[in-house]
Design a protein around this motif. Structure first.
Motif, PDB file in Angstrom:
ATOM      1  N   UNK A  75       0.843  -1.204   0.000  1.00  0.00           N
ATOM      2  CA  UNK A  75       0.000   0.000   0.000  1.00  0.00           C
ATOM      3  C   UNK A  75       0.878   1.254   0.000  1.00  0.00           C
ATOM      4  N   UNK A  76       1.991   1.195   0.690  1.00  0.00           N
ATOM      5  CA  UNK A  76       2.839   2.380   0.878  1.00  0.00           C
ATOM      6  C   UNK A  76       3.361   2.924  -0.455  1.00  0.00           C
ATOM      7  N   UNK A  77       4.040   2.120  -1.298  1.00  0.00           N
ATOM      8  CA  UNK A  77       4.492   2.684  -2.580  1.00  0.00           C
ATOM      9  C   UNK A  77       3.341   3.057  -3.510  1.00  0.00           C
ATOM     10  N   UNK A  78       2.214   2.367  -3.398  1.00  0.00           N
ATOM     11  CA  UNK A  78       1.055   2.703  -4.227  1.00  0.00           C
ATOM     12  C   UNK A  78       0.580   4.115  -3.884  1.00  0.00           C
ATOM     13  N   UNK A  79       0.509   4.423  -2.593  1.00  0.00           N
ATOM     14  CA  UNK A  79       0.100   5.770  -2.173  1.00  0.00           C
ATOM     15  C   UNK A  79       1.154   6.794  -2.580  1.00  0.00           C
ATOM     16  N   UNK A  80       2.417   6.446  -2.442  1.00  0.00           N
ATOM     17  CA  UNK A  80       3.488   7.377  -2.804  1.00  0.00           C
ATOM     18  C   UNK A  80       3.441   7.728  -4.289  1.00  0.00           C
ATOM     19  N   UNK A 122      -5.469   7.014   8.609  1.00  0.00           N
ATOM     20  CA  UNK A 122      -4.243   6.334   9.051  1.00  0.00           C
ATOM     21  C   UNK A 122      -4.067   6.461  10.563  1.00  0.00           C
ATOM     22  N   UNK A 123      -4.398   7.622  11.114  1.00  0.00           N
ATOM     23  CA  UNK A 123      -4.305   7.809  12.567  1.00  0.00           C
ATOM     24  C   UNK A 123      -5.304   6.901  13.278  1.00  0.00           C
ATOM     25  N   UNK A 124      -6.512   6.804  12.751  1.00  0.00           N
ATOM     26  CA  UNK A 124      -7.524   5.910  13.333  1.00  0.00           C
ATOM     27  C   UNK A 124      -7.028   4.462  13.285  1.00  0.00           C
ATOM     28  N   UNK A 125      -6.456   4.052  12.152  1.00  0.00           N
ATOM     29  CA  UNK A 125      -5.904   2.692  12.035  1.00  0.00           C
ATOM     30  C   UNK A 125      -4.787   2.468  13.054  1.00  0.00           C
ATOM     31  N   UNK A 126      -3.916   3.462  13.219  1.00  0.00           N
ATOM     32  CA  UNK A 126      -2.836   3.342  14.207  1.00  0.00           C
ATOM     33  C   UNK A 126      -3.403   3.168  15.603  1.00  0.00           C
ATOM     34  N   UNK A 127      -4.352   4.004  15.952  1.00  0.00           N
ATOM     35  CA  UNK A 127      -4.961   3.968  17.277  1.00  0.00           C
ATOM     36  C   UNK A 127      -5.679   2.639  17.504  1.00  0.00           C
ATOM     37  N   UNK A 181       2.157  -0.149   8.208  1.00  0.00           N
ATOM     38  CA  UNK A 181       1.625   0.348   6.946  1.00  0.00           C
ATOM     39  C   UNK A 181       0.920   1.685   7.130  1.00  0.00           C
ATOM     40  N   UNK A 182       0.128   1.804   8.186  1.00  0.00           N
ATOM     41  CA  UNK A 182      -0.598   3.049   8.447  1.00  0.00           C
ATOM     42  C   UNK A 182       0.359   4.197   8.734  1.00  0.00           C
ATOM     43  N   UNK A 183       1.376   3.926   9.535  1.00  0.00           N
ATOM     44  CA  UNK A 183       2.339   4.974   9.863  1.00  0.00           C
ATOM     45  C   UNK A 183       3.063   5.463   8.609  1.00  0.00           C
ATOM     46  N   UNK A 184       3.587   4.527   7.818  1.00  0.00           N
ATOM     47  CA  UNK A 184       4.338   4.914   6.619  1.00  0.00           C
ATOM     48  C   UNK A 184       3.438   5.592   5.586  1.00  0.00           C
ATOM     49  N   UNK A 185       2.220   5.100   5.423  1.00  0.00           N
ATOM     50  CA  UNK A 185       1.265   5.746   4.511  1.00  0.00           C
ATOM     51  C   UNK A 185       0.921   7.143   5.012  1.00  0.00           C
TER      52      UNK A 185
END
Length: 178
Positions: free
Chosen positions: A71-76, A110-115, A146-150
């Motif tokens: 997901x990370x490179x896809x978002x980047x 992403x913050x919600x996913x982290x939490x 993944x959430x943090x890096x995204x």
């Protein structure tokens, strides 16, 4: 664009690229491992009638890792699914505001996913996988990573969008295809 000359933005762009390239490399290694393990599992099953539950479980976990880390490179690269119909009809400040809103939503998610993943991992810390006997939290850690890096990439994109002048070509209305 003149923004590429701003030292902070050059640094942020390098950070995004390093994160993305690292995740791509990890995913490539995981895809190769997944492919080799799947081929070995098929050969063992059909030619020797041998099945290892651990292999099946590992293939599943590798696939999960590929999805979450991929997901990370896809978002980047901005290759994620997007419905840009409304955005493409806008230009100038309206388009810039909508793009800023989109990045803000990505960051909030992403913050919600982290939490949420923190509590999810904490409550499942004592359970082991049936085959490999590793803690489920090891696999579950893919979600916050993944959430943090995204989220980092989305924050950098948000900063770039805010600093980009409204006259930049990215804020112009898309031409209609003929």
């Amino acid at each position: 664009s003149h923004l590429s000359e701003v030292p902070l933005l050059k640094t942020l762009e390098k950070i995004k690229q390093v994160i993305s390239d690292t995740m791509l490399l990890i995913c490539a290694v995981l895809v190769a491992a997944c492919t080799l393990l799947a081929a070995a599992a098929v050969i063992l099953r059909y030619f020797f009638n041998i099945v290892f539950i651990q292999t099946e479980e590992l293939i599943t976990f590798l696939f999960i890792a590929i999805v979450f880390l991929g997901i990370v490179p896809v978002i980047q690269r901005k290759e994620h699914v997007a419905v840009a119909l409304i955005q493409n009809m806008m230009s100038g400040y309206a388009r810039k505001a909508l793009i800023i809103f989109q990045y803000a939503v990505i960051i909030v998610v992403q913050v919600v996913f982290l939490y949420a993943s923190y509590y999810w991992i904490r409550t499942n810390s004592n359970f082991l996988t049936p085959g490999l006997r590793i803690p489920y939290q090891t696999i579950y850690m893919l979600v916050p990573v993944s959430s943090f890096l995204s989220g980092v990439i989305a924050v950098i994109d948000l900063i770039e969008t805010i600093l980009t002048p409204v006259g930049d070509p990215i804020f112009r209305k898309e031409a209609k295809p003929e």
